[in-house]
Design a protein around this motif. Structure first.
Motif, short mmCIF file in Angstrom:
data_model
loop_
_atom_site.label_atom_id
_atom_site.label_comp_id
_atom_site.label_asym_id
_atom_site.label_seq_id
_atom_site.Cartn_x
_atom_site.Cartn_y
_atom_site.Cartn_z
N SER A 112 0.84 -1.19 0.00
CA SER A 112 0.00 0.00 0.00
C SER A 112 0.88 1.25 0.00
O SER A 112 1.90 1.30 0.69
N VAL A 113 0.44 2.24 -0.78
CA VAL A 113 1.09 3.55 -0.75
C VAL A 113 0.17 4.47 0.02
O VAL A 113 -0.94 4.81 -0.43
N ASN A 114 0.55 4.84 1.22
CA ASN A 114 -0.29 5.55 2.18
C ASN A 114 -1.45 4.64 2.61
O ASN A 114 -1.71 3.60 2.01
N ALA A 115 -2.13 5.02 3.64
CA ALA A 115 -3.22 4.21 4.18
C ALA A 115 -4.54 4.61 3.54
O ALA A 115 -4.89 5.80 3.49
N LEU A 116 -5.26 3.62 3.00
CA LEU A 116 -6.56 3.90 2.40
C LEU A 116 -7.55 4.34 3.47
O LEU A 116 -7.55 3.84 4.59
N ASN B 229 -2.65 16.03 -3.80
CA ASN B 229 -1.73 15.00 -4.29
C ASN B 229 -2.36 14.19 -5.42
O ASN B 229 -3.55 13.87 -5.39
N LYS B 230 -1.55 13.83 -6.40
CA LYS B 230 -1.99 12.96 -7.48
C LYS B 230 -1.82 11.51 -7.06
O LYS B 230 -0.95 11.18 -6.26
N GLY B 231 -2.67 10.64 -7.61
CA GLY B 231 -2.59 9.24 -7.22
C GLY B 231 -1.45 8.49 -7.88
O GLY B 231 -0.68 7.79 -7.21
N ILE B 232 -1.30 8.66 -9.21
CA ILE B 232 -0.25 7.95 -9.93
C ILE B 232 0.08 8.74 -11.20
O ILE B 232 -0.80 9.35 -11.81
N ILE B 233 1.33 8.75 -11.58
CA ILE B 233 1.78 9.37 -12.83
C ILE B 233 2.59 8.35 -13.61
O ILE B 233 3.49 7.69 -13.05
N ILE B 234 2.26 8.17 -14.88
CA ILE B 234 3.08 7.37 -15.79
C ILE B 234 3.58 8.33 -16.86
O ILE B 234 2.81 8.84 -17.66
N ALA C 182 -2.49 -0.76 -3.74
CA ALA C 182 -3.45 0.23 -3.26
C ALA C 182 -2.74 1.55 -3.03
O ALA C 182 -1.66 1.58 -2.41
N ILE C 183 -3.31 2.62 -3.57
CA ILE C 183 -2.70 3.94 -3.44
C ILE C 183 -3.73 4.91 -2.85
O ILE C 183 -4.83 5.05 -3.36
N SER C 184 -3.36 5.58 -1.79
CA SER C 184 -4.16 6.68 -1.25
C SER C 184 -3.40 7.97 -1.53
O SER C 184 -2.19 8.04 -1.32
N THR C 185 -4.10 8.98 -2.01
CA THR C 185 -3.42 10.24 -2.33
C THR C 185 -2.86 10.90 -1.07
O THR C 185 -1.85 11.62 -1.13
#
Length: 208
Positions: A1-5, A23-28, A15-18
């Motif tokens: 997990s990226v940060n706690a949901l 904050n953006k969730g994900i950048i490609i 799992a990603i929490s902003t």
């Protein structure tokens, strides 16, 4: 997990929490001159089911929009929005350079074009081509006990100039027949054909 949901999703493998409103969730981010997709979903056999291409294009097996949907090009285009058959034949098209819509044509020449006219008439706001000898151009079908007119032409104030009423009777300000004229009642009548003055007094009458 990226940060706690804030709401747990135990089945998510990533799992990603902003973590914060801005904050953006994900950048490609692509490299210069990227060619491969930036994002893909695949079946268990590795077949692509949806993708985000190198230029940001979306390809998907289906799209569901639970809410308002807006499709907007960065620049106006003659093919801004299209619906195609499996063989890439265009069956619905929107030209955002002119605001025209085409059904059965990829190049609508009128505000609404149904099929492509064999001879263009760009002043028509609605243009219909039958496209086949046995096809009808337009059908207006009444409901049971119809009372309103089926067709009306109006002037700029909304006054009726000509009409086809619910029974199929035609009323017009004038009539010009460029060719043979035939008037035939379904049943014989004492007033089968009349020419009347403005007071509705017959000045010529045919009793069939």
């Amino acid at each position: 997990s990226v940060n706690a949901l804030t709401t747990a999703v135990a089945t998510a493998q990533l799992a990603i929490s902003t973590g914060a409103l801005a904050n953006k969730g994900i950048i490609i981010q692509a490299v210069a001159s990227q060619t491969a997709d930036l994002l893909e979903t695949q079946t268990s056999l590795g077949a692509t089911t949806s993708s985000l291409t190198a230029n940001g294009g979306l390809t998907a097996s289906a799209i569901t929009v639970n809410g308002a949907g807006t499709f907007k090009n960065a620049a106006n285009s003659t093919s801004a929005f299209q619906i195609q058959q499996a063989n890439a034949t265009v069956i619905f098209a929107v030209d955002s350079t002119t605001g025209s819509i085409g059904v059965g044509t990829s190049a609508p020449a009128n505000k609404l074009s149904v099929n492509a006219l064999t001879t263009a008439d760009n002043t028509a706001q609605l243009a219909i081509a039958t496209s086949a000898l046995g096809n009808k151009g337009l059908t207006i079908q009444a409901v049971a006990s119809q009372t309103a007119n089926l067709v009306e032409t109006q002037d700029s104030t909304g006054a009726v100039l000509a009409k086809i009423d619910a029974t199929g009777a035609v009323t017009a300000t004038s009539a010009t027949v460029n060719g043979a004229g035939l008037f035939k009642n379904a049943v014989d009548s004492a007033t089968a054909f009349q020419i009347q003055n403005s007071s509705s007094t017959p000045i010529f009458s045919v009793d069939t």
